[in-house]
Design an enzyme around this catalytic site. Structure first.
Site, mmCIF file in Angstrom:
data_model
loop_
_atom_site.group_PDB
_atom_site.id
_atom_site.type_symbol
_atom_site.label_atom_id
_atom_site.label_comp_id
_atom_site.label_asym_id
_atom_site.label_seq_id
_atom_site.Cartn_x
_atom_site.Cartn_y
_atom_site.Cartn_z
ATOM 1 N N GLN A 259 -5.086 -2.032 9.368
ATOM 2 C CA GLN A 259 -4.918 -3.293 8.646
ATOM 3 C C GLN A 259 -5.551 -4.426 9.439
ATOM 4 O O GLN A 259 -5.341 -4.555 10.638
ATOM 5 C CB GLN A 259 -3.421 -3.565 8.400
ATOM 6 C CG GLN A 259 -3.138 -4.760 7.514
ATOM 7 C CD GLN A 259 -3.654 -4.583 6.083
ATOM 8 O OE1 GLN A 259 -3.705 -3.465 5.551
ATOM 9 N NE2 GLN A 259 -4.060 -5.673 5.449
ATOM 10 N N ASP B 203 -11.483 2.651 3.993
ATOM 11 C CA ASP B 203 -11.776 1.212 3.857
ATOM 12 C C ASP B 203 -13.281 0.984 3.750
ATOM 13 O O ASP B 203 -13.716 -0.109 3.369
ATOM 14 C CB ASP B 203 -11.249 0.445 5.083
ATOM 15 C CG ASP B 203 -10.001 -0.371 4.758
ATOM 16 O OD1 ASP B 203 -9.789 -0.672 3.564
ATOM 17 O OD2 ASP B 203 -9.257 -0.712 5.701
ATOM 18 N N LYS C 252 0.845 -1.203 0.000
ATOM 19 C CA LYS C 252 0.000 0.000 0.000
ATOM 20 C C LYS C 252 0.881 1.253 0.000
ATOM 21 O O LYS C 252 0.620 2.213 -0.719
ATOM 22 C CB LYS C 252 -0.928 -0.006 1.229
ATOM 23 C CG LYS C 252 -2.057 -1.029 1.102
ATOM 24 C CD LYS C 252 -2.919 -1.136 2.337
ATOM 25 C CE LYS C 252 -3.932 -2.263 2.130
ATOM 26 N NZ LYS C 252 -4.845 -2.478 3.236
HETATM 27 N N1 LIG Z 1 -7.967 -2.851 6.473
HETATM 28 C C1 LIG Z 1 -7.973 -3.818 5.548
HETATM 29 N N2 LIG Z 1 -7.452 -5.007 5.845
HETATM 30 C C2 LIG Z 1 -7.474 -5.988 4.900
HETATM 31 C C3 LIG Z 1 -8.019 -5.748 3.614
HETATM 32 C C4 LIG Z 1 -8.586 -4.487 3.343
HETATM 33 O O1 LIG Z 1 -9.133 -4.208 2.242
HETATM 34 N N3 LIG Z 1 -8.528 -3.528 4.335
HETATM 35 N N4 LIG Z 1 -7.924 -6.724 2.631
HETATM 36 C C5 LIG Z 1 -7.070 -7.891 2.856
HETATM 37 C C6 LIG Z 1 -5.619 -7.753 2.488
HETATM 38 N N5 LIG Z 1 -5.289 -6.813 1.410
HETATM 39 C C7 LIG Z 1 -5.294 -5.494 1.688
HETATM 40 O O2 LIG Z 1 -5.242 -5.070 2.783
HETATM 41 C C8 LIG Z 1 -4.800 -7.275 0.144
HETATM 42 C C9 LIG Z 1 -4.736 -8.614 -0.169
HETATM 43 C C10 LIG Z 1 -4.190 -9.054 -1.380
HETATM 44 C C11 LIG Z 1 -3.708 -8.155 -2.315
HETATM 45 C C12 LIG Z 1 -3.060 -8.586 -3.590
HETATM 46 O O3 LIG Z 1 -2.685 -7.742 -4.386
HETATM 47 N N6 LIG Z 1 -2.868 -9.898 -3.814
HETATM 48 C C13 LIG Z 1 -2.148 -10.378 -4.949
HETATM 49 C C14 LIG Z 1 -1.212 -11.511 -4.534
HETATM 50 C C15 LIG Z 1 -0.194 -11.040 -3.551
HETATM 51 C C16 LIG Z 1 0.940 -12.039 -3.341
HETATM 52 O O4 LIG Z 1 1.519 -12.548 -4.319
HETATM 53 O O5 LIG Z 1 1.249 -12.266 -2.183
HETATM 54 C C17 LIG Z 1 -3.109 -10.919 -6.023
HETATM 55 O O6 LIG Z 1 -4.168 -11.427 -5.663
HETATM 56 O O7 LIG Z 1 -2.749 -10.824 -7.217
HETATM 57 C C18 LIG Z 1 -3.763 -6.806 -2.003
HETATM 58 C C19 LIG Z 1 -4.306 -6.378 -0.780
HETATM 59 C C20 LIG Z 1 -7.059 -8.263 4.307
HETATM 60 N N7 LIG Z 1 -6.914 -7.184 5.172
#
Ligand SMILES: Nc1nc2c(c(=O)[nH]1)N[C@@H](CN(C=O)c1ccc(C(=O)N[C@@H](CCC(=O)O)C(=O)O)cc1)CN2
Length: 449
Positions: A246, A269, A202
């Site tokens: 988070q 969020d 982020k």
């Molecule tokens: N306060 C928050 N906490 C969490 C959220 C949220 O929206 N707000 N969502 C999830 C985690 N998350 C962001 O926080 C998140 C998860 C995954 C990805 C992402 O880009 N994933 C990639 C793979 C990443 C890798 O290789 O490890 C993909 O799917 O292509 C971005 C953000 C929980 N907590």
């Protein structure tokens, strides 16, 4: 899907295993698990829209009664057991049947807590199948069988990049116009590796588009009061336009109390109950929409998927994804069903959907047989499965069995590279809109949602 505490009945287990294409013997008898999807193709058009699916037992792998247990656990998504034998359907069947390593299970547990709640712009015509059907006649069933992949891949990574470029342009316009740079504050409590990675990503994304980022890293054993103090500071800081905590938080913290403390106008969020409440009401709009479901909708819009009047099924009902996704689809005039751990006939319900959003956090839960031919599939799951060939020792798969779904759906998001990158792009979008709203700066480009 709120699956942690769900213990299915044995008849239900049998039903789901059959739906997934397997058969289960009694006592010491063999457990036979195998399936092949055969599509009946219509000579009239798109194979994915014209096909019907059959599940045929074709190859048989013998499992001992003990080794069958992890499979059942994976199907029903018990926490810590999400990825296990047969859960990785993108591998050949024998590889899928290998026992899952303990080390990966502990890693799975960490991911599961965060992901089980936890999509290149194209015209509609571009979504149509590009694959040419390969015909072959099955003597016994008089069906044409294809192994061709037909679904359009919804490229979340490319869409996210485009959105980020648009945001970067807007931020330059804002800075030049009124001298304001949007600011995002991220609070991380504890040292979960996955959460640290998301927070780092982020921060990087903010830097790339010109958003100033602020960070508070608190130890695992912090008190609620300490977190609330940081939120209060960021609430009062005029250079901060968005605040997020988070998730997940350490178990000793009251998530509701903490999220409620974030100023409504800085709740990028979209988890504040007032924002969620407005999302659920006709004629009202929230200040912010939660990032992952907003990303799902953005992908559907950018790929020209018609939502109005369509049947949509959301699998999972978490506060972060499932529930707001269903509310958004409803706002877009779809007819919604939610499938969760108490749903009696998940396969039948899911198979009626034109649009499926799966946010169950269970690796490869949604098999090809769950999907109506031609449906659009948005896979929110990010589940690690053992992969000795990957440098990390594991790789990420979705809730949807991709190799099977590709042959049935008209369009599908991959994992990784589907919804995940959109989550961060939507966070940047929400932060920009927040700064614009606070400083009364006129909206110039598409405001994403
Ligand atoms: N306060 C928050 N906490 C969490 C959220 C949220 O929206 N707000 N969502 C999830 C985690 N998350 C962001 O926080 C998140 C998860 C995954 C990805 C992402 O880009 N994933 C990639 C793979 C990443 C890798 O290789 O490890 C993909 O799917 O292509 C971005 C953000 C929980 N907590």
């Amino acid at each position: 899907m709120q699956v942690e505490s769900w213990i299915p009945s044995s008849s239900y287990i049998l039903k789901l295993i059959r739906a997934a294409g397997g058969s289960l013997g009694n006592g010491n008898k063999k457990l036979k698990l195998a399936r092949v999807s055969a599509a009946v193709l219509s000579p009239l058009g798109n194979p994915s829209r014209a096909s019907h699916l059959f599940s045929l037992p074709v190859s048989i792998k013998t499992l001992t009664p003990e080794s069958s247990f992890p499979f059942v656990s994976s199907v029903f998504g018990r926490r810590n057991m999400a990825s296990s034998v047969l859960s990785d359907c993108s591998l050949p069947a024998p590889a899928r049947l290998l026992p899952f390593q303990r080390s990966v299970q502990s890693r799975t547990s960490q991911f599961q807590r965060s992901v089980s709640f936890a999509w290149r712009p194209l015209s509609l015509s571009a979504i149509r199948s590009t694959a040419s059907p390969h015909w072959s006649l099955s003597a016994s069933a008089s069906v044409a069988v294809t192994t061709e992949t037909s679904a359009k891949v919804i490229d979340g990574k490319a869409v996210a990049k485009q959105i980020k470029d648009e945001i970067a342009g807007e931020i330059v316009r804002m800075k030049d116009g009124i001298g304001i740079v949007p600011g995002l504050a991220v609070i991380l409590v504890g040292s979960r590796k996955d959460s640290q990675t998301y927070v780092r990503n982020k921060k990087k994304a903010c830097e790339a588009v010109g958003i100033k980022s602020y960070e508070a890293n608190l130890p695992e054993d912090s008190t609620e009061e300490e977190v609330l103090k940081h939120i209060a500071c960021f609430n009062d800081d005029p250079s901060v336009h968005g605040i997020l905590v988070q998730l997940p938080l350490p178990r000793h913290m009251n998530e509701e109390k903490i999220l409620n403390a974030i100023g409504l106008e800085k709740d990028v969020d979209g988890f504040h109950p007032l924002n969620i409440g407005r999302l659920s009401m006709q004629g009202r709009d929230p200040l912010f929409v939660p990032c992952t479901p907003k990303g799902c909708m953005e992908l559907l819009h950018r790929y020209g998927v018609e939502i109005k009047g369509k049947r949509a099924v959301v699998i999972g009902r978490s506060n972060i994804v499932g529930m707001p996704a269903a509310l958004l689809l409803q706002k877009a005039n779809a007819t919604i069903s939610m499938v969760h751990s108490y749903t009696k006939n998940p396969v039948e319900i899911t198979r009626q959907a034109d649009i499926i959003i799966s946010a169950a956090g269970v690796a490869n839960l949604v098999r090809g047989s769950w999907i109506k031919p031609g449906a659009v599939v948005i896979d929110v799951g990010i589940n690690p499965v053992d992969d000795a060939q990957s440098p990390r020792g594991y790789r990420l798969v979705g809730d949807v069995c991709y190799e099977e779904a590709c042959k049935v759906a008209s369009a599908i998001t991959p994992v990784p590279g589907g919804v995940g990158p959109m989550t961060i792009a939507m966070l940047l979008s929400n932060t920009l809109s927040s700064a614009k709203r606070i400083h009364d700066f006129k909206v110039h480009v598409h405001s994403f949602s």
